[in-house]
Design a protein around this motif. Structure first.
Motif: not given
Lengths: 228, 95
Positions: A123-124, A152-157
């Motif tokens: 996250e950034c 995983m969450i960051g790429q999904k978003k």
């Protein structure tokens, strides 16, 4: 109480908890309403998860350190997307954010490597003039399990919000990096001596090939190739 | 390298399940020796999934990681309707 009502109750409690109990870290949470996915709602996995979350609600300790907060946040977001949600975003207190250079130093990596992790989902946030990283993200990257889940969450978003044109731009940039690295225009030229499976490390070959295929598919979707 | 060629339908790897089951053998390397720290890597898109799991120090092989790669066919991976796989690759790397 029905499964949907029970899920909604636990979800709402967690959302309220994240907003209020971690106010030293979290300034706010923006979230779209969920229409529960029936397929997931009635799955054995969800039933198992509900009991785990009930248990976890009882055991939340505060003040929580960065890694405990980070794990709760990531697990909550994963659950939100599994339930059928499509947008959730955290905003943080100013003093909970650090510069990328500080994060790189704490993690023992260069800023180039840190940028790679940011591209992969660490996250950034862009505060207008500069990027900032929430402190929990540094702790989570050190965790071998949650480091993966955070990416995983960051790429999904990103995938859910990214327009095809932006993705195409990213692909062309990555292909250009391979072209420069190998001094050839195509992956076939770069690896002409090998069958992909016989290489010691086919990572670059597979990745370059996948990028070309993906760019072709995006152009097909956009209708560019169909017009030729 | 272990390679699986499947003609029947295979489901995508459940990364959360894998992480939960094997977490005891994973380890990151903070400020590792004379080089950069080593953390887990995850990359996923419609065409492929690629994960590097750094592993606990092996008594013979030393510090290694497992690179797992799976590629999706033309239909890609659009959950919850899973597409067929062409290949899965597992490789062990030494850091």
């Amino acid at each position: 109480m029905s499964l949907a009502m029970g899920t909604d109750y636990i979800f709402s409690k967690l959302l309220a908890g994240l907003s209020t109990l971690f106010s030293d870290k979290v300034a706010g949470i923006t979230i779209h309403d969920i229409s529960f996915s029936p397929e997931y709602l009635f799955s054995p996995k969800h039933k198992k998860n509900l009991f785990k979350w009930l248990d976890r609600l009882n055991k939340i300790e505060w003040p929580a350190d960065d890694i405990d907060f980070g794990k709760l946040k990531i697990d909550f977001e994963l659950w939100y997307y599994e339930l059928g949600g499509d947008f959730i975003e955290f905003s943080y207190q100013k003093n909970y954010l650090i510069k990328p250079s500080e994060a790189a130093e704490q993690l023992g990596v260069s800023t180039v490597t840190l940028n790679k992790y940011i591209k992969q989902g660490m996250e950034c946030l862009n505060n207008g003039s500069q990027n900032k990283i929430p402190k929990y993200a540094v702790e989570l990257l050190r965790d071998p399990v949650y480091g993966v889940l955070m990416q995983m969450i960051g790429q999904k978003k990103k995938r859910m919000q990214q327009p095809p044109s932006e993705r195409l731009g990213e692909i062309y940039k990555e292909i250009a990096e391979y072209q420069i690295k190998y001094g050839t225009e195509t992956y076939q030229e770069a690896f002409s001596e090998y069958d992909g499976d016989e290489m010691d490390d086919p990572t670059d070959y597979n990745h370059w090939k996948d990028l070309v295929e993906e760019s072709t598919e995006i152009l097909k979707m956009a209708g560019g190739i169909a017009r030729k | 390298m272990t390679e699986i060629n499947a003609t029947s339908l295979l489901y995508p790897a459940d990364i959360q399940e894998i992480l939960e089951e094997f977490q005891d053998i994973f380890q990151t390397y903070d400020h590792f020796s004379d080089r950069e720290s080593i953390y887990a890597n995850y990359r996923s898109d419609a065409k492929r999934l690629e994960v590097v799991f750094p592993l606990k120090e092996h008594p013979i092989h030393g510090n290694t990681g497992l690179r797992a790669y799976e590629k999706y066919n033309e239909a890609g991976f659009h959950p919850p309707a899973y597409a067929a796989y062409s290949r899965k690759h597992l490789r062990r790397h030494r850091f």
